[in-house]
Design a protein around this motif. Sequence first.
Motif, PDB file in Angstrom:
ATOM      1  N   TRP A   1      -4.026   6.317   0.824  1.00  0.00           N
ATOM      2  CA  TRP A   1      -4.174   5.434   1.964  1.00  0.00           C
ATOM      3  C   TRP A   1      -3.816   6.197   3.225  1.00  0.00           C
ATOM      4  CZ3 TRP A   1      -0.156   2.272   4.624  1.00  0.00           C
ATOM      5  CH2 TRP A   1      -0.724   1.391   5.548  1.00  0.00           C
TER       6      TRP A   1
ATOM      7  N   LEU B   1      -9.052   4.055   2.483  1.00  0.00           N
ATOM      8  CA  LEU B   1      -8.417   3.619   1.244  1.00  0.00           C
ATOM      9  C   LEU B   1      -9.226   4.147   0.076  1.00  0.00           C
ATOM     10  CD1 LEU B   1      -6.247   1.777  -0.108  1.00  0.00           C
ATOM     11  CD2 LEU B   1      -7.907  -0.061   0.028  1.00  0.00           C
TER      12      LEU B   1
ATOM     13  N   LEU C   1       0.830  -1.208   0.000  1.00  0.00           N
ATOM     14  CA  LEU C   1       0.000   0.000   0.000  1.00  0.00           C
ATOM     15  C   LEU C   1       0.864   1.257   0.000  1.00  0.00           C
ATOM     16  CD1 LEU C   1      -2.819  -1.036   2.469  1.00  0.00           C
ATOM     17  CD2 LEU C   1      -3.067  -0.595   0.024  1.00  0.00           C
TER      18      LEU C   1
END
Length: 99
Positions: free
Chosen positions: A55, A67, A44
């Motif tokens: 994020w 997200l 991520l």
Amino acid sequence: MLKDKLLLYYTRTAKLGVKKEILITLHDVAEAMFTSPRHSRTLLKEMHTVGWLEWVPKVRRNQRSLLHLKYSPDELRADLAKQHISTGKYEKALALIDN
């Protein structure tokens, strides 16, 4: 990590929803990516650095993080294929867009 490999994980994550804000735990993201929570956090961060998603992680275990996936997997494939074509990697570009 190579963007082609990162795209695989992004595609798996895109099943959660694209172009909308998602409140989700890191464990749920890891399940969608088919990886561990620790590795999914690294992925991520890399995707955020590349600019594919937003994020905002929450502190402490089992907290829902924010997200937001910015692009559909098809848009990213097309963009990566253009990048490969500009560098002369035609086989990789064709593989990305299914020949």
